[in-house]
Design a protein around this motif. Structure first.
Motif, PDB file in Angstrom:
ATOM      1  N   GLY A 323      29.773 -35.417 -26.102  1.00 20.93           N
ATOM      2  CA  GLY A 323      30.125 -36.548 -25.270  1.00 20.93           C
ATOM      3  C   GLY A 323      29.597 -36.389 -23.850  1.00 20.93           C
ATOM      4  N   PHE A 324      29.609 -37.487 -23.101  1.00 20.47           N
ATOM      5  CA  PHE A 324      29.052 -37.497 -21.740  1.00 20.47           C
ATOM      6  C   PHE A 324      29.771 -36.503 -20.835  1.00 20.47           C
ATOM      7  CE2 PHE A 324      28.938 -39.203 -17.396  1.00 20.47           C
ATOM      8  CZ  PHE A 324      27.575 -39.310 -17.200  1.00 20.47           C
ATOM      9  N   PHE A 325      31.090 -36.565 -20.769  1.00 19.01           N
ATOM     10  CA  PHE A 325      31.834 -35.676 -19.881  1.00 19.01           C
ATOM     11  C   PHE A 325      31.823 -34.237 -20.392  1.00 19.01           C
ATOM     12  CE2 PHE A 325      33.678 -39.894 -19.039  1.00 19.01           C
ATOM     13  CZ  PHE A 325      33.423 -39.967 -17.678  1.00 19.01           C
ATOM     14  N   ALA A 326      31.814 -34.073 -21.719  1.00 17.11           N
ATOM     15  CA  ALA A 326      31.723 -32.722 -22.282  1.00 17.11           C
ATOM     16  C   ALA A 326      30.420 -32.058 -21.878  1.00 17.11           C
ATOM     17  CB  ALA A 326      31.852 -32.777 -23.793  1.00 17.11           C
ATOM     18  N   SER A 327      29.346 -32.838 -21.788  1.00 20.19           N
ATOM     19  CA  SER A 327      28.051 -32.260 -21.414  1.00 20.19           C
ATOM     20  C   SER A 327      28.106 -31.687 -20.002  1.00 20.19           C
ATOM     21  CB  SER A 327      26.949 -33.320 -21.511  1.00 20.19           C
ATOM     22  OG  SER A 327      27.089 -34.306 -20.506  1.00 20.19           O
ATOM     23  N   TYR A 328      28.802 -32.364 -19.095  1.00 18.07           N
ATOM     24  CA  TYR A 328      28.894 -31.855 -17.725  1.00 18.07           C
ATOM     25  C   TYR A 328      29.800 -30.633 -17.643  1.00 18.07           C
ATOM     26  CZ  TYR A 328      26.053 -35.366 -15.489  1.00 18.07           C
ATOM     27  OH  TYR A 328      24.986 -36.121 -15.087  1.00 18.07           O
ATOM     28  N   ARG A 329      30.841 -30.590 -18.471  1.00 22.00           N
ATOM     29  CA  ARG A 329      31.664 -29.369 -18.510  1.00 22.00           C
ATOM     30  C   ARG A 329      30.831 -28.184 -18.968  1.00 22.00           C
ATOM     31  NH1 ARG A 329      35.700 -32.955 -20.548  1.00 22.00           N
ATOM     32  NH2 ARG A 329      35.192 -32.357 -22.699  1.00 22.00           N
ATOM     33  N   ILE A 330      29.964 -28.418 -19.934  1.00 22.24           N
ATOM     34  CA  ILE A 330      29.079 -27.351 -20.428  1.00 22.24           C
ATOM     35  C   ILE A 330      28.117 -26.909 -19.326  1.00 22.24           C
ATOM     36  CG2 ILE A 330      27.220 -26.814 -22.040  1.00 22.24           C
ATOM     37  CD1 ILE A 330      28.603 -28.748 -24.020  1.00 22.24           C
ATOM     38  N   VAL A 331      27.531 -27.880 -18.639  1.00 19.86           N
ATOM     39  CA  VAL A 331      26.554 -27.562 -17.591  1.00 19.86           C
ATOM     40  C   VAL A 331      27.209 -26.780 -16.457  1.00 19.86           C
ATOM     41  CG1 VAL A 331      25.061 -28.549 -15.809  1.00 19.86           C
ATOM     42  CG2 VAL A 331      25.047 -29.512 -18.116  1.00 19.86           C
ATOM     43  N   VAL A 332      28.363 -27.233 -15.988  1.00 20.84           N
ATOM     44  CA  VAL A 332      29.053 -26.545 -14.894  1.00 20.84           C
ATOM     45  C   VAL A 332      29.468 -25.142 -15.315  1.00 20.84           C
ATOM     46  CG1 VAL A 332      31.140 -26.554 -13.458  1.00 20.84           C
ATOM     47  CG2 VAL A 332      29.839 -28.671 -13.789  1.00 20.84           C
ATOM     48  N   GLY A 333      30.037 -25.004 -16.517  1.00 23.70           N
ATOM     49  CA  GLY A 333      30.441 -23.690 -17.003  1.00 23.70           C
ATOM     50  C   GLY A 333      29.261 -22.743 -17.137  1.00 23.70           C
ATOM     51  N   TYR A 334      28.141 -23.261 -17.631  1.00 23.35           N
ATOM     52  CA  TYR A 334      26.946 -22.429 -17.782  1.00 23.35           C
ATOM     53  C   TYR A 334      26.423 -21.955 -16.428  1.00 23.35           C
ATOM     54  CZ  TYR A 334      22.024 -21.300 -18.426  1.00 23.35           C
ATOM     55  OH  TYR A 334      20.805 -20.669 -18.387  1.00 23.35           O
ATOM     56  N   LEU A 335      26.316 -22.863 -15.476  1.00 24.98           N
ATOM     57  CA  LEU A 335      25.754 -22.508 -14.176  1.00 24.98           C
ATOM     58  C   LEU A 335      26.630 -21.517 -13.419  1.00 24.98           C
ATOM     59  CD1 LEU A 335      24.403 -25.964 -12.942  1.00 24.98           C
ATOM     60  CD2 LEU A 335      23.092 -24.024 -13.817  1.00 24.98           C
ATOM     61  N   ASN A 336      27.936 -21.545 -13.660  1.00 24.11           N
ATOM     62  CA  ASN A 336      28.833 -20.588 -13.001  1.00 24.11           C
ATOM     63  C   ASN A 336      28.793 -19.209 -13.645  1.00 24.11           C
ATOM     64  OD1 ASN A 336      29.801 -22.251 -10.978  1.00 24.11           O
ATOM     65  ND2 ASN A 336      31.515 -23.009 -12.193  1.00 24.11           N
ATOM     66  N   ASP A 337      28.134 -19.091 -14.797  1.00 25.74           N
ATOM     67  CA  ASP A 337      28.105 -17.806 -15.499  1.00 25.74           C
ATOM     68  C   ASP A 337      26.768 -17.614 -16.205  1.00 25.74           C
ATOM     69  OD1 ASP A 337      29.083 -15.369 -16.350  1.00 25.74           O
ATOM     70  OD2 ASP A 337      30.097 -16.192 -18.098  1.00 25.74           O
ATOM     71  N   VAL A 338      25.686 -17.871 -15.486  1.00 26.70           N
ATOM     72  CA  VAL A 338      24.347 -17.798 -16.070  1.00 26.70           C
ATOM     73  C   VAL A 338      24.064 -16.423 -16.650  1.00 26.70           C
ATOM     74  CG1 VAL A 338      21.881 -17.847 -15.522  1.00 26.70           C
ATOM     75  CG2 VAL A 338      23.380 -19.643 -14.664  1.00 26.70           C
ATOM     76  N   GLU A 339      24.535 -15.380 -15.964  1.00 25.10           N
ATOM     77  CA  GLU A 339      24.232 -14.016 -16.391  1.00 25.10           C
ATOM     78  C   GLU A 339      24.688 -13.729 -17.818  1.00 25.10           C
ATOM     79  OE1 GLU A 339      24.644 -11.206 -12.572  1.00 25.10           O
ATOM     80  OE2 GLU A 339      26.305 -12.614 -12.848  1.00 25.10           O
ATOM     81  N   HIS A 340      25.810 -14.317 -18.225  1.00 22.88           N
ATOM     82  CA  HIS A 340      26.372 -14.000 -19.535  1.00 22.88           C
ATOM     83  C   HIS A 340      26.225 -15.109 -20.563  1.00 22.88           C
ATOM     84  CE1 HIS A 340      28.718 -11.580 -16.543  1.00 22.88           C
ATOM     85  NE2 HIS A 340      28.334 -10.631 -17.363  1.00 22.88           N
ATOM     86  N   ARG A 341      25.988 -16.356 -20.098  1.00 14.76           N
ATOM     87  CA  ARG A 341      25.981 -17.462 -21.043  1.00 14.76           C
ATOM     88  C   ARG A 341      24.592 -17.939 -21.429  1.00 14.76           C
ATOM     89  NH1 ARG A 341      30.739 -21.661 -19.615  1.00 14.76           N
ATOM     90  NH2 ARG A 341      29.864 -22.576 -21.502  1.00 14.76           N
ATOM     91  N   ALA A 342      23.554 -17.463 -20.725  1.00 10.51           N
ATOM     92  CA  ALA A 342      22.192 -17.811 -21.123  1.00 10.51           C
ATOM     93  C   ALA A 342      21.906 -17.141 -22.455  1.00 10.51           C
ATOM     94  CB  ALA A 342      21.190 -17.342 -20.069  1.00 10.51           C
ATOM     95  N   ARG A 343      21.445 -17.945 -23.417  1.00  9.03           N
ATOM     96  CA  ARG A 343      21.263 -17.431 -24.770  1.00  9.03           C
ATOM     97  C   ARG A 343      19.793 -17.476 -25.183  1.00  9.03           C
ATOM     98  NH1 ARG A 343      23.955 -21.567 -27.994  1.00  9.03           N
ATOM     99  NH2 ARG A 343      23.626 -22.861 -26.173  1.00  9.03           N
ATOM    100  N   ASP A 344      19.368 -16.434 -25.903  1.00  8.12           N
ATOM    101  CA  ASP A 344      18.051 -16.413 -26.535  1.00  8.12           C
ATOM    102  C   ASP A 344      18.282 -16.579 -28.030  1.00  8.12           C
ATOM    103  OD1 ASP A 344      15.674 -15.861 -27.733  1.00  8.12           O
ATOM    104  OD2 ASP A 344      15.461 -13.830 -26.957  1.00  8.12           O
ATOM    105  N   PRO A 345      17.952 -17.750 -28.621  1.00  2.00           N
ATOM    106  CA  PRO A 345      18.243 -17.983 -30.031  1.00  2.00           C
ATOM    107  C   PRO A 345      17.326 -17.232 -30.976  1.00  2.00           C
ATOM    108  CG  PRO A 345      16.993 -19.801 -29.155  1.00  2.00           C
ATOM    109  CD  PRO A 345      17.273 -18.872 -27.997  1.00  2.00           C
ATOM    110  N   PHE A 346      16.346 -16.510 -30.418  1.00  2.00           N
ATOM    111  CA  PHE A 346      15.387 -15.839 -31.280  1.00  2.00           C
ATOM    112  C   PHE A 346      15.441 -14.319 -31.122  1.00  2.00           C
ATOM    113  CE2 PHE A 346      13.819 -19.873 -29.655  1.00  2.00           C
ATOM    114  CZ  PHE A 346      13.835 -20.604 -30.830  1.00  2.00           C
ATOM    115  N   SER A 347      16.611 -13.809 -30.702  1.00  2.00           N
ATOM    116  CA  SER A 347      16.717 -12.372 -30.450  1.00  2.00           C
ATOM    117  C   SER A 347      17.571 -11.641 -31.474  1.00  2.00           C
ATOM    118  CB  SER A 347      17.313 -12.146 -29.045  1.00  2.00           C
ATOM    119  OG  SER A 347      18.621 -12.710 -28.984  1.00  2.00           O
ATOM    120  N   CYS A 348      17.978 -12.296 -32.556  1.00  2.00           N
ATOM    121  CA  CYS A 348      18.792 -11.616 -33.555  1.00  2.00           C
ATOM    122  C   CYS A 348      17.920 -10.614 -34.333  1.00  2.00           C
ATOM    123  CB  CYS A 348      19.427 -12.625 -34.511  1.00  2.00           C
ATOM    124  SG  CYS A 348      18.260 -13.391 -35.635  1.00  2.00           S
TER     125      CYS A 348
END
Length: 356
Positions: A323-348
């Motif tokens: 949803g629209f507002f959910a997307s902004y919650r995701i963006v704000v949460g990610y930017l406040n914790d970039v060090e731990h929440r940035a994901r590499d989907p090809f590193s398994c």
């Protein structure tokens, strides 16, 4: 006597044809047909609204009601920018020349942006969304979008980066000014500019007239407030149409080799919503379909969406939609914790063993 059975390592399934199969499905449905009635209607209506708004500004004169017109003008400019975006992707006309010049006129004459700067930056983003070192939308700047950008920040810059999510939305209000500045720097710089003889005088004249007319018509305080509202809302509308679609999605290492379909789907996010979200985001809320088929006319993306979603399901490729507002919650949460929440989907481990 025993026979030795040859052991073979598991091989990665060939994914090179996945996109071509989907492209044929979409093409057979006629979704790449030009939508002339749609685009001519929007072009005429939006340009007319632009002219009527400036006429209203002249008629209203010395009044704080001008701030409502400033907001209306920002909305119209954002819609013109979206139409320029569609033209630059060759969604509007069959002719490349018509698309290019429509995009150039909309960008330079009406919106006040350099067509050359915008297309170069945006095409680079489409080629490698969320890929470090390639996507200009996640390049290091005031906001740190990747762990690598965070790692080199110290002192107050690191303090800010760990709280940047809370500042992100207010900073979007400065995006309009930033777009104009980047455009002027590009056309006046030494780098190549397509049709520089056209872009330089037209862009600079448009930006100067916008300020001059307001200064002549309005008292200084109202003129300044008008510009602040118009530029601020314009930046929020444009930034808000692009940011929710990729921020917080996986970051791709610079050396990753990902097939086209997964490169576009896994790093993009669709935004659910009705006609209001479609209007405010210029159709970019269907970001996955737009990235897969950038030249597809905007109104056809809605029809392509169920086809793409079902096809991704058969391949086991994650199709993200929120949803629209959910997307902004995701963006704000990610930017406040970039060090731990940035994901590499090809590193398994399995991906590493079979090859990226």
């Amino acid at each position: 006597m025993t026979s030795e059975r040859t052991r073979t390592a598991p091989t990665r399934r060939d994914t090179s044809r996945d996109y071509s199969v989907l492209a044929k499905i979409v093409r057979d449905c006629g979704l790449h047909r030009r939508r002339y009635a749609y685009y001519w209607t929007r072009l005429v209506a939006t340009v007319t609204a632009f002219g009527l708004t400036w006429a209203a500004i002249v008629l209203v004169g010395d009044s704080w009601w001008q701030l409502l017109l400033a907001g209306a003008l920002a909305v119209i400019l954002a819609q013109l920018a979206f139409l320029g975006h569609d033209s630059s992707h060759r969604q509007v006309f069959r002719s490349h020349r018509w698309n290019d010049w429509t995009g150039r006129i909309l960008a330079n004459v009406f919106v006040g942006l350099s067509h050359t700067w915008w297309t170069a930056k945006h095409n680079a983003h489409h080629e490698a969304p969320n890929r470090e070192g390639h996507d200009p939308d996640i390049a290091p700047g005031l906001i740190a979008f990747t762990p690598a950008a965070m790692a080199v920040r110290h002192g107050w810059r690191r303090w800010f980066a760990r709280r940047q999510g809370w500042f992100f939305l207010p900073l979007l209000a400065l995006e309009g000014l930033n777009l104009h500045v980047a455009s002027v720097r590009t056309v006046l710089g030494r780098g190549p500019v397509t049709h520089r003889a056209v872009e330089v005088p037209v862009l600079l004249t448009r930006l100067a007239l916008n300020v001059a007319v307001l200064v002549i018509l309005l008292p200084p305080a109202i003129a300044a407030a008008f510009l602040a509202v118009q530029l601020g809302l314009f930046g929020v509308l444009l930034g808000g149409a692009f940011a929710p679609n990729h921020k917080g999605m996986p970051i791709v290492p610079a050396d990753a080799d990902v097939d086209f379909l997964r490169r576009q789907v896994l790093m993009s996010r669709n935004i659910r919503g009705g006609i209001v979200v479609d209007f405010l985001m210029g159709g970019l809320n269907r970001q996955i379909e737009h990235h897969l088929f950038p030249s597809m006319p905007r109104p056809s993306l809605r029809r392509a969406q169920p086809l793409v979603r079902e096809y991704c399901s058969t391949l086991g490729v994650t199709y993200t939609e929120v949803g629209f507002f959910a997307s902004y919650r995701i963006v704000v949460g990610y930017l406040n914790d970039v060090e731990h929440r940035a994901r590499d989907p090809f590193s398994c481990p399995l991906a590493a063993r079979l090859g990226r």
